[in-house]
Enzyme design. Structure first.
Site, PDB file in Angstrom:
ATOM      1  N   LYS A  48      26.039   2.907   6.967  1.00 10.83           N
ATOM      2  CA  LYS A  48      26.122   4.085   7.836  1.00 10.83           C
ATOM      3  C   LYS A  48      27.487   4.324   8.473  1.00 10.83           C
ATOM      4  O   LYS A  48      27.607   5.073   9.446  1.00 10.83           O
ATOM      5  CB  LYS A  48      25.040   4.077   8.940  1.00 10.83           C
ATOM      6  CG  LYS A  48      23.646   3.768   8.481  1.00 10.83           C
ATOM      7  CD  LYS A  48      23.277   4.419   7.181  1.00 10.83           C
ATOM      8  CE  LYS A  48      23.068   5.923   7.306  1.00 10.83           C
ATOM      9  NZ  LYS A  48      22.776   6.499   5.939  1.00 10.83           N
ATOM     10  N   LYS A 107      30.268   0.737  -5.079  1.00 16.70           N
ATOM     11  CA  LYS A 107      29.916   0.704  -3.650  1.00 16.70           C
ATOM     12  C   LYS A 107      29.369  -0.658  -3.277  1.00 16.70           C
ATOM     13  O   LYS A 107      28.605  -1.261  -4.044  1.00 16.70           O
ATOM     14  CB  LYS A 107      28.855   1.779  -3.385  1.00 16.70           C
ATOM     15  CG  LYS A 107      28.061   1.589  -2.095  1.00 16.70           C
ATOM     16  CD  LYS A 107      26.955   2.632  -1.983  1.00 16.70           C
ATOM     17  CE  LYS A 107      25.979   2.281  -0.865  1.00 16.70           C
ATOM     18  NZ  LYS A 107      24.895   3.275  -0.726  1.00 16.70           N
ATOM     19  N   HIS A 109      27.966  -2.974   0.448  1.00 14.31           N
ATOM     20  CA  HIS A 109      27.891  -3.199   1.896  1.00 14.31           C
ATOM     21  C   HIS A 109      28.097  -4.687   2.197  1.00 14.31           C
ATOM     22  O   HIS A 109      27.889  -5.121   3.328  1.00 14.31           O
ATOM     23  CB  HIS A 109      26.526  -2.790   2.450  1.00 14.31           C
ATOM     24  CG  HIS A 109      26.265  -1.313   2.448  1.00 14.31           C
ATOM     25  ND1 HIS A 109      27.214  -0.385   2.817  1.00 14.31           N
ATOM     26  CD2 HIS A 109      25.140  -0.605   2.136  1.00 14.31           C
ATOM     27  CE1 HIS A 109      26.684   0.827   2.729  1.00 14.31           C
ATOM     28  NE2 HIS A 109      25.444   0.726   2.316  1.00 14.31           N
ATOM     29  N   SER A 139      23.351   5.787  13.888  1.00 16.02           N
ATOM     30  CA  SER A 139      23.122   6.306  12.539  1.00 16.02           C
ATOM     31  C   SER A 139      22.169   5.387  11.766  1.00 16.02           C
ATOM     32  O   SER A 139      21.242   5.847  11.086  1.00 16.02           O
ATOM     33  CB  SER A 139      24.461   6.439  11.813  1.00 16.02           C
ATOM     34  OG  SER A 139      24.272   6.996  10.538  1.00 16.02           O
ATOM     35  N   PHE A 230      31.190  18.086   6.410  1.00 15.43           N
ATOM     36  CA  PHE A 230      29.789  17.703   6.616  1.00 15.43           C
ATOM     37  C   PHE A 230      28.831  18.777   6.076  1.00 15.43           C
ATOM     38  O   PHE A 230      27.892  18.458   5.338  1.00 15.43           O
ATOM     39  CB  PHE A 230      29.531  17.438   8.107  1.00 15.43           C
ATOM     40  CG  PHE A 230      28.109  17.057   8.398  1.00 15.43           C
ATOM     41  CD1 PHE A 230      27.650  15.770   8.145  1.00 15.43           C
ATOM     42  CD2 PHE A 230      27.217  17.989   8.905  1.00 15.43           C
ATOM     43  CE1 PHE A 230      26.336  15.424   8.394  1.00 15.43           C
ATOM     44  CE2 PHE A 230      25.891  17.653   9.151  1.00 15.43           C
ATOM     45  CZ  PHE A 230      25.453  16.357   8.902  1.00 15.43           C
ATOM     46  N   PHE A 256      19.221  12.350   5.629  1.00 19.54           N
ATOM     47  CA  PHE A 256      20.324  11.412   5.340  1.00 19.54           C
ATOM     48  C   PHE A 256      21.614  11.954   5.950  1.00 19.54           C
ATOM     49  O   PHE A 256      22.349  11.243   6.618  1.00 19.54           O
ATOM     50  CB  PHE A 256      20.492  11.223   3.826  1.00 19.54           C
ATOM     51  CG  PHE A 256      21.530  10.183   3.499  1.00 19.54           C
ATOM     52  CD1 PHE A 256      21.177   8.862   3.310  1.00 19.54           C
ATOM     53  CD2 PHE A 256      22.881  10.523   3.426  1.00 19.54           C
ATOM     54  CE1 PHE A 256      22.148   7.892   3.048  1.00 19.54           C
ATOM     55  CE2 PHE A 256      23.847   9.561   3.168  1.00 19.54           C
ATOM     56  CZ  PHE A 256      23.484   8.246   2.983  1.00 19.54           C
TER      57      PHE A 256
HETATM   58  P1  A3P Z   1      24.955  10.267  11.027  1.00 16.14           P
HETATM   59  O1  A3P Z   1      23.664   9.559  10.876  1.00 16.14           O
HETATM   60  O2  A3P Z   1      25.627   9.911  12.321  1.00 16.14           O
HETATM   61  O3  A3P Z   1      24.866  11.729  10.847  1.00 16.14           O
HETATM   62  P2  A3P Z   1      26.667   6.232   4.879  1.00 16.14           P
HETATM   63  O4  A3P Z   1      27.116   7.190   3.855  1.00 16.14           O
HETATM   64  O5  A3P Z   1      27.563   5.049   5.044  1.00 16.14           O
HETATM   65  O6  A3P Z   1      25.232   5.896   4.731  1.00 16.14           O
HETATM   66  O7  A3P Z   1      26.834   6.973   6.295  1.00 16.14           O
HETATM   67  C1  A3P Z   1      26.036   8.073   6.630  1.00 16.14           C
HETATM   68  C2  A3P Z   1      26.602   8.701   7.873  1.00 16.14           C
HETATM   69  O8  A3P Z   1      27.802   9.416   7.530  1.00 16.14           O
HETATM   70  C3  A3P Z   1      25.656   9.719   8.491  1.00 16.14           C
HETATM   71  O9  A3P Z   1      25.964   9.723   9.888  1.00 16.14           O
HETATM   72  C4  A3P Z   1      26.125  10.980   7.787  1.00 16.14           C
HETATM   73  O10 A3P Z   1      25.733  12.168   8.409  1.00 16.14           O
HETATM   74  C5  A3P Z   1      27.622  10.783   7.867  1.00 16.14           C
HETATM   75  N1  A3P Z   1      28.364  11.617   6.914  1.00 16.14           N
HETATM   76  C6  A3P Z   1      28.199  11.729   5.583  1.00 16.14           C
HETATM   77  N2  A3P Z   1      29.046  12.630   5.069  1.00 16.14           N
HETATM   78  C7  A3P Z   1      29.773  13.100   6.097  1.00 16.14           C
HETATM   79  C8  A3P Z   1      30.818  14.079   6.213  1.00 16.14           C
HETATM   80  N3  A3P Z   1      31.265  14.742   5.148  1.00 16.14           N
HETATM   81  N4  A3P Z   1      31.332  14.311   7.438  1.00 16.14           N
HETATM   82  C9  A3P Z   1      30.885  13.640   8.523  1.00 16.14           C
HETATM   83  N5  A3P Z   1      29.899  12.716   8.480  1.00 16.14           N
HETATM   84  C10 A3P Z   1      29.350  12.451   7.275  1.00 16.14           C
END
Ligand code: A3P
Length: 296
Positions: A48, A107, A109, A139, A230, A256
């Site tokens: 996240k 990818k 983690h 998140s 976003f 997501f």
């Molecule tokens: P939130 O839950 O705070 O909205 P991961 O990809 O590591 O799983 O992380 C997901 C987080 O990154 C989520 O955060 C998601 O909304 C955010 N995210 C994904 N793409 C994004 C973008 N283009 N700009 C900003 N946040 C983004």
């Protein structure tokens, strides 16, 4: 079908002290034995922290901003997830890797000490994205509600404790961000911050471009800034995880692509929780000076 029947909130099992989904733990020796190609790129994050965002940026950079090519498949099919394992017959990350020729964008983690040694021996490029602890936790809290194969998140209070104790899947956020930070120079890791990407996406996209030894025109870079915003990613079925079956990701619980903001933690932490968290944070992070920002 058989696979659907075995979908459940899988328990975590420790691998060298790190809690991982039981399927990952069971297949650990084959994950650890994975040998990348020197041309493979690794995108690593604590869950996240902005993985999907970095993946989309990298894919567009590698394809000169071609939006259509980057819609060839959903995120999970474009970027093999190194350690992911499901009950058979669902293909694992290693299965997907076998079907793709290098150079691949992989990818993970995994905390740095669990990254297979071939990545370092082959001097693979590694992009690490870190996000401030409080937003990362919020998140993850929402994700663990909608991701029906992760352990039950429990109440907010319980979840906060689990995060601080490093009991969530992939372990301690604190150790994760520190592990890559301490090695970033020696191992040529590009260490990025979610908050910097929000503050000035263009600047951060250019940083990634240079790290990848690419040189794209200003117009293409502007296009990539737009395509990885976003709202565009939230509405792109190939980057918003909408193709994952609802028995695994239930976006009606929490999408997501949720908010994508810096500072959302202020909507959840009470002042007392914030103070307690900060005091504990100061102790856990005393040995490093990583410039995290909880607001921009
Ligand atoms: P939130 O839950 O705070 O909205 P991961 O990809 O590591 O799983 O992380 C997901 C987080 O990154 C989520 O955060 C998601 O909304 C955010 N995210 C994904 N793409 C994004 C973008 N283009 N700009 C900003 N946040 C983004």
């Amino acid at each position: 079908n058989k696979a659907a029947g075995s979908i459940q909130r899988f328990p975590l099992v420790e691998v060298r002290g790190i809690p991982l989904r039981n399927w990952i733990a069971q297949n650990w020796s084959s994950i650890w034995a994975f040998r990348p190609d020197p041309s493979d790129l690794l995108i690593s994050t604590y869950p996240k922290a902005g993985t999907t965002w970095a993946q989309e940026i990298v894919d567009l950079l590698l394809h000169n901003g071609d939006a259509e090519i980057c819609k060839r498949a959903p995120t999970a099919a474009r970027f093999p997830f190194l350690e992911i394992q499901y009950p058979p017959p669902v293909p694992s990350g290693l299965d997907l890797l076998k079907t793709l020729k290098p150079p691949r964008v992989i990818k993970t983690h995994l905390p740095i000490q669990l990254v297979p040694e071939g990545f370092w021996e082959n001097k693979c490029k590694v992009i690490y994205v870190a996000r401030n602890a409080k937003d990362n936790l919020i998140s993850y809290y929402h994700f663990d509600q909608m991701n029906l194969i992760h352990p039950e998140p429990g109440s907010w209070e319980e979840y906060l404790q689990k995060f601080m104790e490093g009991k969530l899947a992939w372990g301690s956020w604190y150790d994760h961000v520190k592990g890559y930070w301490k090695e970033r120079e020696k191992r040529n890791i590009l260490y990025m911050f979610f908050e910097d990407m929000k503050e000035n996406p263009r600047r951060e996209i250019v940083r990634i471009m240079r790290y990848l030894d690419l040189s794209l025109s200003d117009d293409i870079i502007d296009k990539i800034v737009e395509l990885t915003s976003f709202n565009v990613m939230k509405n792109n079925p190939m980057s918003n995880y909408s193709s994952v079956p609802k028995i695994i990701f239930d976006h009606s619980i929490s999408p997501f692509m949720r908010k994508g903001e810096v500072g959302d933690w202020t909507n959840y932490f009470t002042p007392a929780q914030s103070q307690m968290f900060d005091e504990d944070y100061a102790r856990k992070m005393a040995d490093v000076d990583i410039p995290f920002r909880t607001r921009i």
